[in-house]
Enzyme design. Structure first.
Site, PDB file in Angstrom:
ATOM      1  N   GLY A  11      10.320  13.575  -5.627  1.00  0.00           N
ATOM      2  CA  GLY A  11      11.472  13.488  -6.528  1.00  0.00           C
ATOM      3  C   GLY A  11      12.399  14.670  -6.335  1.00  0.00           C
ATOM      4  N   TYR A 162       4.609   8.389 -22.328  1.00  0.00           N
ATOM      5  CA  TYR A 162       4.963   9.576 -21.534  1.00  0.00           C
ATOM      6  C   TYR A 162       3.980  10.714 -21.827  1.00  0.00           C
ATOM      7  CZ  TYR A 162       7.949  13.333 -19.625  1.00  0.00           C
ATOM      8  OH  TYR A 162       8.452  14.398 -18.918  1.00  0.00           O
TER       9      TYR A 162
HETATM   10  N1  LIG Z   1      13.984  17.418 -17.909  1.00  0.00           N
HETATM   11  C1  LIG Z   1      13.048  17.858 -18.738  1.00  0.00           C
HETATM   12  O1  LIG Z   1      13.343  18.331 -19.837  1.00  0.00           O
HETATM   13  C2  LIG Z   1      11.590  17.830 -18.338  1.00  0.00           C
HETATM   14  C3  LIG Z   1      10.690  18.509 -19.162  1.00  0.00           C
HETATM   15  C4  LIG Z   1       9.354  18.534 -18.830  1.00  0.00           C
HETATM   16  C5  LIG Z   1       8.920  17.894 -17.686  1.00  0.00           C
HETATM   17  N2  LIG Z   1       9.795  17.219 -16.909  1.00  0.00           N
HETATM   18  C6  LIG Z   1       9.251  16.574 -15.711  1.00  0.00           C
HETATM   19  O2  LIG Z   1       9.858  17.118 -14.560  1.00  0.00           O
HETATM   20  C7  LIG Z   1       9.902  16.137 -13.528  1.00  0.00           C
HETATM   21  C8  LIG Z   1      11.333  15.986 -13.035  1.00  0.00           C
HETATM   22  O3  LIG Z   1      12.127  15.559 -14.126  1.00  0.00           O
HETATM   23  P1  LIG Z   1      13.724  15.671 -14.155  1.00  0.00           P
HETATM   24  O4  LIG Z   1      14.115  16.103 -15.496  1.00  0.00           O
HETATM   25  O5  LIG Z   1      14.217  16.419 -12.970  1.00  0.00           O
HETATM   26  O6  LIG Z   1      14.071  14.118 -14.050  1.00  0.00           O
HETATM   27  P2  LIG Z   1      15.127  13.328 -13.196  1.00  0.00           P
HETATM   28  O7  LIG Z   1      15.141  11.963 -13.759  1.00  0.00           O
HETATM   29  O8  LIG Z   1      16.409  14.078 -13.114  1.00  0.00           O
HETATM   30  O9  LIG Z   1      14.461  13.321 -11.752  1.00  0.00           O
HETATM   31  C9  LIG Z   1      13.271  12.645 -11.505  1.00  0.00           C
HETATM   32  C10 LIG Z   1      13.072  12.545 -10.015  1.00  0.00           C
HETATM   33  O10 LIG Z   1      11.888  11.789  -9.751  1.00  0.00           O
HETATM   34  C11 LIG Z   1      12.214  10.768  -8.822  1.00  0.00           C
HETATM   35  N3  LIG Z   1      11.347   9.615  -8.992  1.00  0.00           N
HETATM   36  C12 LIG Z   1      11.256   8.792 -10.068  1.00  0.00           C
HETATM   37  N4  LIG Z   1      10.362   7.828  -9.830  1.00  0.00           N
HETATM   38  C13 LIG Z   1       9.880   8.035  -8.577  1.00  0.00           C
HETATM   39  C14 LIG Z   1       8.945   7.370  -7.777  1.00  0.00           C
HETATM   40  N5  LIG Z   1       8.315   6.282  -8.205  1.00  0.00           N
HETATM   41  N6  LIG Z   1       8.690   7.871  -6.542  1.00  0.00           N
HETATM   42  C15 LIG Z   1       9.329   8.965  -6.089  1.00  0.00           C
HETATM   43  N7  LIG Z   1      10.238   9.638  -6.812  1.00  0.00           N
HETATM   44  C16 LIG Z   1      10.503   9.171  -8.044  1.00  0.00           C
HETATM   45  C17 LIG Z   1      13.663  10.443  -9.087  1.00  0.00           C
HETATM   46  O11 LIG Z   1      14.244   9.789  -7.984  1.00  0.00           O
HETATM   47  C18 LIG Z   1      14.233  11.824  -9.329  1.00  0.00           C
HETATM   48  O12 LIG Z   1      14.516  12.485  -8.121  1.00  0.00           O
HETATM   49  C19 LIG Z   1       9.331  14.856 -14.141  1.00  0.00           C
HETATM   50  O13 LIG Z   1       7.962  14.744 -13.808  1.00  0.00           O
HETATM   51  C20 LIG Z   1       9.492  15.089 -15.627  1.00  0.00           C
HETATM   52  O14 LIG Z   1       8.550  14.356 -16.380  1.00  0.00           O
HETATM   53  C21 LIG Z   1      11.132  17.183 -17.198  1.00  0.00           C
END
Ligand SMILES: NC(=O)c1ccc[n+]([C@@H]2O[C@H](COP(=O)([O-])OP(=O)(O)OC[C@H]3O[C@@H](n4cnc5c(N)ncnc54)[C@H](O)[C@@H]3O)[C@@H](O)[C@H]2O)c1
Length: 259
Positions: A11, A162
């Site tokens: 991702g 989630y």
């Molecule tokens: N944004 C937040 O506040 C936050 C907080 C805690 C944890 N997270 C975690 O951090 C990670 C990244 O989140 P983000 O905020 O950058 O989200 P985002 O939606 O901006 O990015 C998510 C990324 O994962 C990729 N992705 C989704 N499904 C996929 C799949 N099946 N195979 C390959 N790639 C896939 C997407 O293409 C994207 O690049 C996630 O695991 C999320 O749960 C985010």
């Protein structure tokens, strides 16, 4: 074989993953940027890697599919010949936030597949590859980083699916940390708090209020992808060599209990 260390970031085309890729490139890594569908966004991130003197290889793969996970590892080995670091970052929020008493199985299954089962078996595959590459003298002390969430321990009843996947991911990190220690492979769990990305875009106004008016976090600002990127670089560059299974909170102090 690449003379620089090689990181695989799932991702990696946007959000936190993008921040991690850019930070690793700045720290001297060549990077495999895994993406699910947006090739243009991945190409942009690839240019950022090259601007920092690294090489980027873009691989489309859905982490929830076994054949795609295999493809990702095979492509990495073909392009660079080594994996020094896996950052399991890809993850999704539920498409619709639904109350615990009403939420359906379809969303649950989707989140389990992408957020938990995918990383669980990708780590297995990469760990076996790392062990073989260590035996062949290609890598030294490779590492694995799992990006979980404060949702691993924070109950949000409008997205229980989630939370369950992130709690499972936290145990996944502990399991692999325990199993891989004898192979000299440290595993770290990085737990982001509220980070400004596409994922939090739909709830931006609500979180603005919580952060700036209600003191959700002692550090009163949104987290940025680079905050997570810096934490990844710290463990990747061996600044915590005697720690494994360690949880690193990147959350502005969200986890602190106060009275
Ligand atoms: N944004 C937040 O506040 C936050 C907080 C805690 C944890 N997270 C975690 O951090 C990670 C990244 O989140 P983000 O905020 O950058 O989200 P985002 O939606 O901006 O990015 C998510 C990324 O994962 C990729 N992705 C989704 N499904 C996929 C799949 N099946 N195979 C390959 N790639 C896939 C997407 O293409 C994207 O690049 C996630 O695991 C999320 O749960 C985010």
């Amino acid at each position: 074989m690449s003379s620089r260390p090689v990181a695989v970031v799932t991702g990696g085309s946007r959000g936190i993953g993008r921040g991690v890729v850019v930070a690793l490139a700045g720290a001297g890594y060549d990077v495999v940027v895994n993406y699910a569908s947006n090739a243009d966004a991945a190409a942009e991130v690839g240019k950022e890697v090259e601007a920092r003197g690294g090489r980027a290889h873009l691989v489309r793969a859905d982490v929830s599919r076994a054949e795609d996970r295999r493809h990702l590892v095979d492509e990495t080995t073909a392009a660079f010949g080594r994996i020094d670091l896996l950052v399991s970052n890809a993850g999704v929020a539920p498409s619709v936030r639904a109350d615990l008493l009403e939420a359906g199985e379809e969303s649950f299954d989707r989140l389990v597949d992408i957020n938990l089962k995918g990383p669980y078996f990708l780590i297995q595959l990469v760990a076996n590859t790392m062990i073989a590459q260590q035996a062949a003298g290609r890598v030294e002390r490779p590492k694995i980083v799992v990006i979980s969430s404060i949702s691993a321990y924070t109950a949000s009843v409008n997205r229980g699916d989630y939370c369950v996947t992130k709690a499972g991911l936290a145990m996944t990190a502990q399991l692999y940390a325990t199993r891989l220690a004898e192979h000299g492979i440290n595993v770290y769990e990085i737990r982001p708090g509220v980070i400004e990305t596409d994922m939090t875009g739909p709830v931006k106004a609500r979180y603005d209020d919580l952060i700036f008016n209600q003191g959700l976090t002692p550090i009163r600002r949104w987290g940025q992808p680079d905050d997570v990127g810096r934490a990844v670089v710290a463990v990747a560059t061996d600044l915590l060599p005697f720690s494994t299974g360690q949880v690193i909170d990147v959350d502005g102090g969200f986890h602190l209990r106060t009275l």
